[in-house]
Design a protein around this motif. Structure first.
Motif, mmCIF file in Angstrom:
data_model
loop_
_atom_site.group_PDB
_atom_site.id
_atom_site.type_symbol
_atom_site.label_atom_id
_atom_site.label_comp_id
_atom_site.label_asym_id
_atom_site.label_seq_id
_atom_site.Cartn_x
_atom_site.Cartn_y
_atom_site.Cartn_z
ATOM 1 N N ARG A 17 8.454 -0.399 52.371
ATOM 2 C CA ARG A 17 8.659 -1.172 51.141
ATOM 3 C C ARG A 17 7.442 -1.001 50.246
ATOM 4 O O ARG A 17 6.354 -0.656 50.700
ATOM 5 N N ASN A 18 7.665 -1.217 48.962
ATOM 6 C CA ASN A 18 6.572 -1.166 47.978
ATOM 7 C C ASN A 18 5.853 0.171 48.011
ATOM 8 O O ASN A 18 4.627 0.242 48.028
ATOM 9 N N LEU A 19 6.624 1.256 48.006
ATOM 10 C CA LEU A 19 6.042 2.592 48.137
ATOM 11 C C LEU A 19 5.869 3.240 46.767
ATOM 12 O O LEU A 19 6.834 3.440 46.032
ATOM 13 N N THR A 20 4.631 3.540 46.400
ATOM 14 C CA THR A 20 4.331 4.252 45.159
ATOM 15 C C THR A 20 3.351 5.370 45.487
ATOM 16 O O THR A 20 2.303 5.119 46.071
ATOM 17 N N VAL A 21 3.712 6.598 45.142
ATOM 18 C CA VAL A 21 2.839 7.732 45.435
ATOM 19 C C VAL A 21 2.579 8.537 44.173
ATOM 20 O O VAL A 21 3.423 8.611 43.280
ATOM 21 N N GLU A 22 1.404 9.124 44.105
ATOM 22 C CA GLU A 22 1.042 9.964 42.968
ATOM 23 C C GLU A 22 1.720 11.328 43.087
ATOM 24 O O GLU A 22 2.306 11.669 44.118
ATOM 25 N N ILE A 23 1.619 12.126 42.044
ATOM 26 C CA ILE A 23 2.277 13.427 42.032
ATOM 27 C C ILE A 23 1.748 14.296 43.180
ATOM 28 O O ILE A 23 0.553 14.336 43.444
ATOM 29 N N HIS A 24 2.673 14.948 43.868
ATOM 30 C CA HIS A 24 2.298 15.746 45.030
ATOM 31 C C HIS A 24 3.425 16.713 45.365
ATOM 32 O O HIS A 24 4.503 16.679 44.775
ATOM 33 N N HIS A 25 3.171 17.590 46.313
ATOM 34 C CA HIS A 25 4.221 18.448 46.872
ATOM 35 C C HIS A 25 3.877 18.686 48.329
ATOM 36 O O HIS A 25 2.761 18.416 48.780
ATOM 37 N N HIS A 26 4.854 19.175 49.087
ATOM 38 C CA HIS A 26 4.635 19.351 50.525
ATOM 39 C C HIS A 26 5.568 20.413 51.060
ATOM 40 O O HIS A 26 6.490 20.873 50.372
ATOM 41 N N SER A 27 5.345 20.798 52.304
ATOM 42 C CA SER A 27 6.106 21.913 52.877
ATOM 43 C C SER A 27 7.405 21.465 53.529
ATOM 44 O O SER A 27 8.189 22.307 53.971
ATOM 45 N N ALA A 28 7.652 20.169 53.627
ATOM 46 C CA ALA A 28 8.883 19.676 54.238
ATOM 47 C C ALA A 28 9.966 19.442 53.190
ATOM 48 O O ALA A 28 9.671 19.170 52.021
ATOM 49 N N TYR A 29 11.226 19.567 53.610
ATOM 50 C CA TYR A 29 12.298 18.990 52.810
ATOM 51 C C TYR A 29 12.123 17.482 52.870
ATOM 52 O O TYR A 29 11.707 16.929 53.891
ATOM 53 N N GLN A 30 12.469 16.796 51.776
ATOM 54 C CA GLN A 30 12.337 15.348 51.788
ATOM 55 C C GLN A 30 13.578 14.685 51.208
ATOM 56 O O GLN A 30 14.099 15.093 50.170
ATOM 57 N N ILE A 31 14.036 13.666 51.929
ATOM 58 C CA ILE A 31 15.140 12.823 51.480
ATOM 59 C C ILE A 31 14.572 11.434 51.255
ATOM 60 O O ILE A 31 13.893 10.887 52.126
ATOM 61 N N LEU A 55 17.084 14.431 47.202
ATOM 62 C CA LEU A 55 16.732 15.435 48.210
ATOM 63 C C LEU A 55 15.997 16.531 47.480
ATOM 64 O O LEU A 55 16.491 17.038 46.468
ATOM 65 N N ILE A 56 14.806 16.901 47.942
ATOM 66 C CA ILE A 56 14.042 17.944 47.271
ATOM 67 C C ILE A 56 13.676 19.053 48.248
ATOM 68 O O ILE A 56 13.511 18.827 49.439
ATOM 69 N N LYS A 57 13.538 20.249 47.679
ATOM 70 C CA LYS A 57 13.092 21.403 48.448
ATOM 71 C C LYS A 57 11.589 21.314 48.708
ATOM 72 O O LYS A 57 10.872 20.552 48.043
ATOM 73 N N PRO A 58 11.086 22.103 49.643
ATOM 74 C CA PRO A 58 9.634 22.173 49.845
ATOM 75 C C PRO A 58 8.911 22.689 48.601
ATOM 76 O O PRO A 58 9.471 23.457 47.812
ATOM 77 N N HIS A 59 7.677 22.226 48.426
ATOM 78 C CA HIS A 59 6.759 22.720 47.394
ATOM 79 C C HIS A 59 7.226 22.401 45.973
ATOM 80 O O HIS A 59 6.833 23.088 45.024
ATOM 81 N N VAL A 60 8.039 21.363 45.806
ATOM 82 C CA VAL A 60 8.451 20.902 44.476
ATOM 83 C C VAL A 60 7.615 19.669 44.126
ATOM 84 O O VAL A 60 7.612 18.682 44.865
ATOM 85 N N SER A 61 6.899 19.713 43.018
ATOM 86 C CA SER A 61 6.042 18.595 42.619
ATOM 87 C C SER A 61 6.890 17.389 42.228
ATOM 88 O O SER A 61 7.905 17.518 41.543
ATOM 89 N N HIS A 62 6.450 16.204 42.652
ATOM 90 C CA HIS A 62 7.198 14.988 42.340
ATOM 91 C C HIS A 62 6.316 13.771 42.576
ATOM 92 O O HIS A 62 5.294 13.850 43.242
ATOM 93 N N PHE A 63 6.699 12.660 41.983
ATOM 94 C CA PHE A 63 6.102 11.385 42.355
ATOM 95 C C PHE A 63 7.148 10.294 42.219
ATOM 96 O O PHE A 63 8.197 10.484 41.596
#
Length: 246
Positions: A17-31, A55-63
């Motif tokens: 809960r209460n999750l806020t993250v800055e812009i980032h990317h990573h090697s995993a798929y994320q849902i 749902l995002i692919k790996p290495h896609v910048s997002h926040f």
């Protein structure tokens, strides 16, 4: 001789809960899915407001900004069986799939109507992967990692000595059966436990967590956390409240 099936290990799922993250990317798929309050997210430079998930692919910048409500977050190893299955759901040149409402999410993941509980999503993902009976030597290595992941001195030869195969032969067998490497399996196991400790035990320092889960030091732990999930450990420690981890 074949042993009983083992669960796919390459999903790290948590409810926060209460999750806020800055812009980032990573090697995993994320849902990322919400069961309650819509949230905002900027993905690959495009802002999406009042959405129920993506749902995002790996290495896609997002926040993501979800200062109210609860999010289900699932990270998937891209070269695992489930990661490869997710890859097939994207259209050409598509970097993300955005879910505007729960009905769209339920249809996409084939979960029960009006239920985006993380357990239901996990079951739906696993249901799309054919059951496999793993070689007993692979199961023995998995058991060893489960019980000894915190030992920092584990090497390919450690595994080879357990099942009396050469490191190269064992590496090939493990990758053939799981879709990923032994080193990735060990890394995901360590990160899973480390994230659990970060989010569930405020008394432990990040350095303690790193040593207790098999990393040489905090810089190495930071490096792998950022590479796999796009954020340093301190971002999880200070920006969310864990409800449950899978």
């Amino acid at each position: 001789m074949k042993a009983a099936p083992i669960h796919n290990p390459f999903i790290l799922a948590l409810i926060a809960r209460n999750l806020t993250v800055e812009i980032h990317h990573h090697s995993a798929y994320q849902i990322v899915l919400t069961n309650d309050t819509p949230f905002d997210s900027t993905i690959d430079g495009v802002k999406h407001e009042n959405i129920h998930g993506f749902l995002i692919k790996p290495h896609v910048s997002h926040f993501c900004v979800a200062e109210k409500g609860t999010l289900n977050v699932l990270n998937v190893e891209p070269y695992s069986a489930i990661g490869l299955e997710l890859a097939g759901r994207f259209q050409t040149e598509q970097s993300c799939v955005v879910f505007e409402n729960p009905a769209v999410s339920n249809t996409f993941f084939q979960t029960s109507t009006d239920s985006l509980d993380v357990g239901n999503v996990l079951e739906a993902l696993l249901a799309r992967i054919p059951a496999a009976a793993y070689d007993e030597r692979v199961v023995k290595i998995v058991d060893y990692i489960t019980n000894n992941y915190f030992q920092a001195d584990i090497t390919p030869q450690t595994f080879a000595d357990i099942v009396f195969l050469s490191p190269s032969r064992l590496a090939a067998l493990f990758k053939q059966q799981t879709g990923s490497s032994l080193s990735k399996y060990l890394l995901w196991t360590r990160l899973r436990q480390a994230i659990y400790l970060i989010l569930s035990d405020d008394s432990r320092t990040l350095t303690d967590v790193a040593y207790d889960t098999g990393f040489y030091d905090l810089p190495q732990f930071n490096k792998y956390m950022y590479e796999m999930f796009g954020m340093p450990p301190k971002a999880l420690k200070h920006n969310s409240d864990l409800i449950r981890i899978y």
